[in-house]
Design a protein around this motif. Sequence first.
Motif, PDB file in Angstrom:
ATOM      1  N   GLN A  53       0.839  -1.188   0.000  1.00 25.14           N
ATOM      2  CA  GLN A  53       0.000   0.000   0.000  1.00 25.14           C
ATOM      3  C   GLN A  53       0.883   1.252   0.000  1.00 25.14           C
ATOM      4  N   ARG A  54       0.345   2.357  -0.505  1.00 23.35           N
ATOM      5  CA  ARG A  54       1.134   3.568  -0.682  1.00 23.35           C
ATOM      6  C   ARG A  54       1.085   4.449   0.562  1.00 23.35           C
ATOM      7  N   ALA A  55       2.219   5.031   0.890  1.00 19.40           N
ATOM      8  CA  ALA A  55       2.320   5.957   2.015  1.00 19.40           C
ATOM      9  C   ALA A  55       3.128   7.175   1.584  1.00 19.40           C
ATOM     10  N   TYR A  74       4.973  -0.585   3.604  1.00 19.23           N
ATOM     11  CA  TYR A  74       4.402   0.380   2.670  1.00 19.23           C
ATOM     12  C   TYR A  74       5.366   0.724   1.541  1.00 19.23           C
ATOM     13  N   SER A 118      -2.718   5.321   1.659  1.00 18.51           N
ATOM     14  CA  SER A 118      -3.299   4.680   2.838  1.00 18.51           C
ATOM     15  C   SER A 118      -2.839   5.357   4.119  1.00 18.51           C
TER      16      SER A 118
END
Length: 320
Positions: A53-55, A74, A118
């Motif tokens: 997931q992207r951070a 991430y 996220s």
Amino acid sequence: MINSPMNLSSASPYDGIADVYDAAFDEHNAYYAQIESCERALFDRWVRPASGQRALDIGCGTGLHSRWLAENGYQVLGIDISLEMLKRARSNCQSFGPQVEFIRFDATMVHTLPGGFSVITCLGSTLNHISDWSGFLRGAAGLLAPGGVLVFNFDNIRGLDVLFWLAKSGRHVYPRQQRLGLIWRRVRCAVLGTRFENHWAMELFGRAAELSLTYDSLAAVSTQLAANGLVRTAVRGTHILTPLSPAVMEQAAFVDSDHEPAPLGCVSRAILSADRVLGMVLPTLASNVVVVAARPAGTSEANGQRSAVVQLGVTQSSQS
């Protein structure tokens, strides 16, 4: 690859202190170690491990919080305006390879980034380096995916640490009349709950920097979060009682920063311990406040927010 939509031609004040930054703010400095401990506690509580997931790490500095995100699985984008700090960040996070990307980017332009993150972190009091808090929080809120989490902190207008610095260490930097004027302005803004802005001169290990900083209250931040569709889920403060300990405050002001700080006495340690408890119940009086806010899972990025599509540095906006 994301490119900044601006021509960032000017140097950052942090370029000149990047090589000593980690040493100045490490665990030996009790004041900043207390803040980092608070950041980590709320980070661990609210940022769940994820895979791929992207951070986004806004104001990533030398990469501390980008590292926390990468360790939790991430895919991280770290942005900062300082080229020298970014060099340090890349070195500190090189073991993660392409999982972590760093680019030079102006934090006031985050609204031009593609959204769907996220997790967004904006720690290390990055918010204080931005004059338009409302606009920044609006932009950050628009980048969060439904159910996404924003973790940030800021130096509070009601904190006493700046007053200590002006009264004690600031005498080496500012003339007496200027210091008294700054103290009066700061106290007045704290009582009225209004914004306070000033240019601060600081010195780390013989390296000088001048920073333009803005302070506001937890109440103002909470109002701005609600206005942008975010729910404040956690808040914790640090350094309410700390100004009672000259030893800790001297570390905060980098007094005698050419040497490693001396171990704290039992009274200072007791004050720090009591401060940790008090920060949970009276964050409005803390010098530094860590906030966690979330976008409800049932909402979309465009629900009451600005949606953005960024392609080749060109932003197209629409209002829902």
